[in-house]
Design a protein around this motif. Structure first.
Motif, PDB file in Angstrom:
ATOM      1  N   GLY A 140     -36.620-105.604  30.790  1.00 24.22           N
ATOM      2  CA  GLY A 140     -35.236-105.708  31.237  1.00 24.22           C
ATOM      3  C   GLY A 140     -35.114-106.434  32.562  1.00 24.22           C
ATOM      4  O   GLY A 140     -35.644-107.536  32.739  1.00 24.22           O
ATOM      5  N   ASN A 141     -34.445-105.808  33.531  1.00 22.36           N
ATOM      6  CA  ASN A 141     -34.242-106.434  34.838  1.00 22.36           C
ATOM      7  C   ASN A 141     -35.485-106.396  35.729  1.00 22.36           C
ATOM      8  O   ASN A 141     -35.458-106.907  36.846  1.00 22.36           O
ATOM      9  CB  ASN A 141     -33.080-105.752  35.569  1.00 22.36           C
ATOM     10  CG  ASN A 141     -31.751-105.982  34.862  1.00 22.36           C
ATOM     11  OD1 ASN A 141     -31.534-107.030  34.246  1.00 22.36           O
ATOM     12  ND2 ASN A 141     -30.864-105.000  34.938  1.00 22.36           N
ATOM     13  N   TYR A 142     -36.556-105.798  35.246  1.00 21.81           N
ATOM     14  CA  TYR A 142     -37.784-105.695  36.035  1.00 21.81           C
ATOM     15  C   TYR A 142     -38.830-106.723  35.597  1.00 21.81           C
ATOM     16  O   TYR A 142     -40.025-106.515  35.770  1.00 21.81           O
ATOM     17  CB  TYR A 142     -38.364-104.286  35.935  1.00 21.81           C
ATOM     18  CG  TYR A 142     -37.437-103.235  36.509  1.00 21.81           C
ATOM     19  CD1 TYR A 142     -37.345-103.021  37.879  1.00 21.81           C
ATOM     20  CD2 TYR A 142     -36.641-102.471  35.660  1.00 21.81           C
ATOM     21  CE1 TYR A 142     -36.478-102.065  38.401  1.00 21.81           C
ATOM     22  CE2 TYR A 142     -35.776-101.511  36.169  1.00 21.81           C
ATOM     23  CZ  TYR A 142     -35.701-101.316  37.540  1.00 21.81           C
ATOM     24  OH  TYR A 142     -34.839-100.377  38.040  1.00 21.81           O
ATOM     25  N   ALA A 143     -38.381-107.819  35.037  1.00 20.35           N
ATOM     26  CA  ALA A 143     -39.284-108.861  34.544  1.00 20.35           C
ATOM     27  C   ALA A 143     -39.520-109.933  35.615  1.00 20.35           C
ATOM     28  O   ALA A 143     -38.677-110.173  36.478  1.00 20.35           O
ATOM     29  CB  ALA A 143     -38.701-109.510  33.292  1.00 20.35           C
ATOM     30  N   ASP A 144     -40.668-110.594  35.525  1.00 23.86           N
ATOM     31  CA  ASP A 144     -40.986-111.706  36.422  1.00 23.86           C
ATOM     32  C   ASP A 144     -40.417-113.004  35.862  1.00 23.86           C
ATOM     33  O   ASP A 144     -40.245-113.153  34.645  1.00 23.86           O
ATOM     34  CB  ASP A 144     -42.505-111.855  36.577  1.00 23.86           C
ATOM     35  CG  ASP A 144     -43.102-110.771  37.454  1.00 23.86           C
ATOM     36  OD1 ASP A 144     -42.350-110.176  38.249  1.00 23.86           O
ATOM     37  OD2 ASP A 144     -44.317-110.521  37.336  1.00 23.86           O
ATOM     38  N   TYR A 145     -40.175-113.960  36.762  1.00 26.86           N
ATOM     39  CA  TYR A 145     -39.654-115.264  36.349  1.00 26.86           C
ATOM     40  C   TYR A 145     -40.809-116.208  36.027  1.00 26.86           C
ATOM     41  O   TYR A 145     -41.777-116.300  36.775  1.00 26.86           O
ATOM     42  CB  TYR A 145     -38.788-115.866  37.455  1.00 26.86           C
ATOM     43  CG  TYR A 145     -38.152-117.190  37.074  1.00 26.86           C
ATOM     44  CD1 TYR A 145     -37.061-117.227  36.213  1.00 26.86           C
ATOM     45  CD2 TYR A 145     -38.668-118.390  37.568  1.00 26.86           C
ATOM     46  CE1 TYR A 145     -36.488-118.441  35.847  1.00 26.86           C
ATOM     47  CE2 TYR A 145     -38.092-119.599  37.210  1.00 26.86           C
ATOM     48  CZ  TYR A 145     -36.996-119.623  36.357  1.00 26.86           C
ATOM     49  OH  TYR A 145     -36.438-120.815  35.990  1.00 26.86           O
ATOM     50  N   MET A 146     -40.682-116.907  34.902  1.00 31.19           N
ATOM     51  CA  MET A 146     -41.660-117.917  34.492  1.00 31.19           C
ATOM     52  C   MET A 146     -41.014-119.283  34.629  1.00 31.19           C
ATOM     53  O   MET A 146     -40.077-119.614  33.889  1.00 31.19           O
ATOM     54  CB  MET A 146     -42.100-117.678  33.046  1.00 31.19           C
ATOM     55  CG  MET A 146     -43.069-118.731  32.509  1.00 31.19           C
ATOM     56  SD  MET A 146     -44.691-118.718  33.289  1.00 31.19           S
ATOM     57  CE  MET A 146     -45.367-117.181  32.615  1.00 31.19           C
ATOM     58  N   PRO A 147     -41.474-120.129  35.583  1.00 35.42           N
ATOM     59  CA  PRO A 147     -40.866-121.447  35.759  1.00 35.42           C
ATOM     60  C   PRO A 147     -41.216-122.380  34.604  1.00 35.42           C
ATOM     61  O   PRO A 147     -42.132-122.101  33.826  1.00 35.42           O
ATOM     62  CB  PRO A 147     -41.488-121.937  37.074  1.00 35.42           C
ATOM     63  CG  PRO A 147     -42.799-121.229  37.149  1.00 35.42           C
ATOM     64  CD  PRO A 147     -42.573-119.884  36.534  1.00 35.42           C
ATOM     65  N   PRO A 187     -45.994-126.187  37.541  1.00 34.05           N
ATOM     66  CA  PRO A 187     -47.160-125.535  36.925  1.00 34.05           C
ATOM     67  C   PRO A 187     -47.616-124.302  37.700  1.00 34.05           C
ATOM     68  O   PRO A 187     -47.619-124.282  38.933  1.00 34.05           O
ATOM     69  CB  PRO A 187     -48.240-126.628  36.978  1.00 34.05           C
ATOM     70  CG  PRO A 187     -47.483-127.903  37.094  1.00 34.05           C
ATOM     71  CD  PRO A 187     -46.273-127.582  37.908  1.00 34.05           C
ATOM     72  N   VAL A 188     -47.964-123.275  36.954  1.00 29.66           N
ATOM     73  CA  VAL A 188     -48.531-122.066  37.551  1.00 29.66           C
ATOM     74  C   VAL A 188     -49.908-121.848  36.951  1.00 29.66           C
ATOM     75  O   VAL A 188     -50.218-122.338  35.856  1.00 29.66           O
ATOM     76  CB  VAL A 188     -47.647-120.829  37.277  1.00 29.66           C
ATOM     77  CG1 VAL A 188     -46.295-120.993  37.930  1.00 29.66           C
ATOM     78  CG2 VAL A 188     -47.499-120.581  35.781  1.00 29.66           C
ATOM     79  N   VAL A 238     -54.162-114.873  27.616  1.00 25.28           N
ATOM     80  CA  VAL A 238     -53.938-115.877  28.658  1.00 25.28           C
ATOM     81  C   VAL A 238     -52.562-116.500  28.462  1.00 25.28           C
ATOM     82  O   VAL A 238     -52.231-116.970  27.375  1.00 25.28           O
ATOM     83  CB  VAL A 238     -55.019-116.978  28.617  1.00 25.28           C
ATOM     84  CG1 VAL A 238     -54.688-118.092  29.605  1.00 25.28           C
ATOM     85  CG2 VAL A 238     -56.383-116.398  28.936  1.00 25.28           C
ATOM     86  N   VAL A 239     -51.756-116.500  29.539  1.00 26.41           N
ATOM     87  CA  VAL A 239     -50.413-117.061  29.485  1.00 26.41           C
ATOM     88  C   VAL A 239     -50.341-118.290  30.384  1.00 26.41           C
ATOM     89  O   VAL A 239     -50.786-118.267  31.529  1.00 26.41           O
ATOM     90  CB  VAL A 239     -49.365-116.035  29.959  1.00 26.41           C
ATOM     91  CG1 VAL A 239     -47.974-116.657  29.958  1.00 26.41           C
ATOM     92  CG2 VAL A 239     -49.383-114.811  29.064  1.00 26.41           C
ATOM     93  N   SER A 240     -49.772-119.372  29.851  1.00 27.03           N
ATOM     94  CA  SER A 240     -49.593-120.602  30.616  1.00 27.03           C
ATOM     95  C   SER A 240     -48.167-121.111  30.408  1.00 27.03           C
ATOM     96  O   SER A 240     -47.569-120.886  29.359  1.00 27.03           O
ATOM     97  CB  SER A 240     -50.595-121.666  30.140  1.00 27.03           C
ATOM     98  OG  SER A 240     -50.258-122.940  30.631  1.00 27.03           O
TER      99      SER A 240
END
Length: 201
Positions: free
Chosen positions: A111-118, A123-124, A75-77
């Protein structure tokens, strides 16, 4: 959507597989996300993420579905993320035996195919993800699981509900309570009926 290559076992990971042959368990401790760029570097020689950002707690382990492989659910938060980042790196950490030292077992980089984590100001929802990698002939595979954050997946819930509904004794306890309640009410009613008949003889 992020596109991660297959996980690569590090030298430390290969060493732990060999060490597990001695009888001590191979224990997976956490999954970690980072923002580092690999820049053509050698994954096998890594001992940590290049830019460690988030530790994800393991919620489940499956070491039986695929021979020689293991699947971890984590689980990632972003509740503790101070600065947003592209989650390029994923690292899996493990140790040998309860008293062992935690080491980087496997690694991948999108690499350049990663998602952005705010960051935490945006909050996500906690994200559940799975990663599968080789454990070869490692013995006694385990994981450190935080039971307080174990979430069932939709498939797991559907399977559990179906199994419950198909079981012959699924509602036996509730049914027995209902029968007991009805029986007690009937007895109570019969007592009142007998008293009424006595008074009206």
């Amino acid at each position: 959507m992020a596109k991660y290559p297959s996980m690569v076992i590090t030298k430390e990971g290969l060493s732990m597989i060999a060490e597990s042959q001695g009888g001590q368990g191979l224990i997976f401790t956490k999954v970690t996300l980072g923002a580092g760029d690999l820049n053509g570097g050698s994954i096998i020689n890594l001992t940590d993420l290049i830019d460690n950002r988030i530790n994800a707690n393991i919620t489940a382990i499956d070491a039986t579905s695929r021979p020689g492989q293991v699947t971890l659910t984590a689980v990632v938060s972003n509740s503790e993320v101070d600065a947003g980042f592209h989650a390029k790196e994923i690292g899996v950490f493990a140790k040998i035996g309860e008293g062992g030292t935690e080491r980087l077992y496997a690694y991948t980089n999108a690499g350049n195919y990663a998602d952005y984590m705010p960051d935490k100001t945006d909050p996500v929802n906690e994200t559940i993800f799975k990663t599968t990698f080789v454990v070869s002939n490692a013995q006694n595979i385990q994981a450190v699981i935080d039971k307080s954050i174990v979430y069932p997946t939709v498939l797991e819930m559907d399977t559990a509900i179906k199994k419950h509904n198909e079981a012959e004794d699924a509602h036996e306890t509730v049914f027995n309570c209902y029968v007991k309640s009805v029986t007690e009410k009937k007895r109570h009613s019969n007592r009142h009926q007998r008293r009424w008949e006595q008074y009206n003889v």
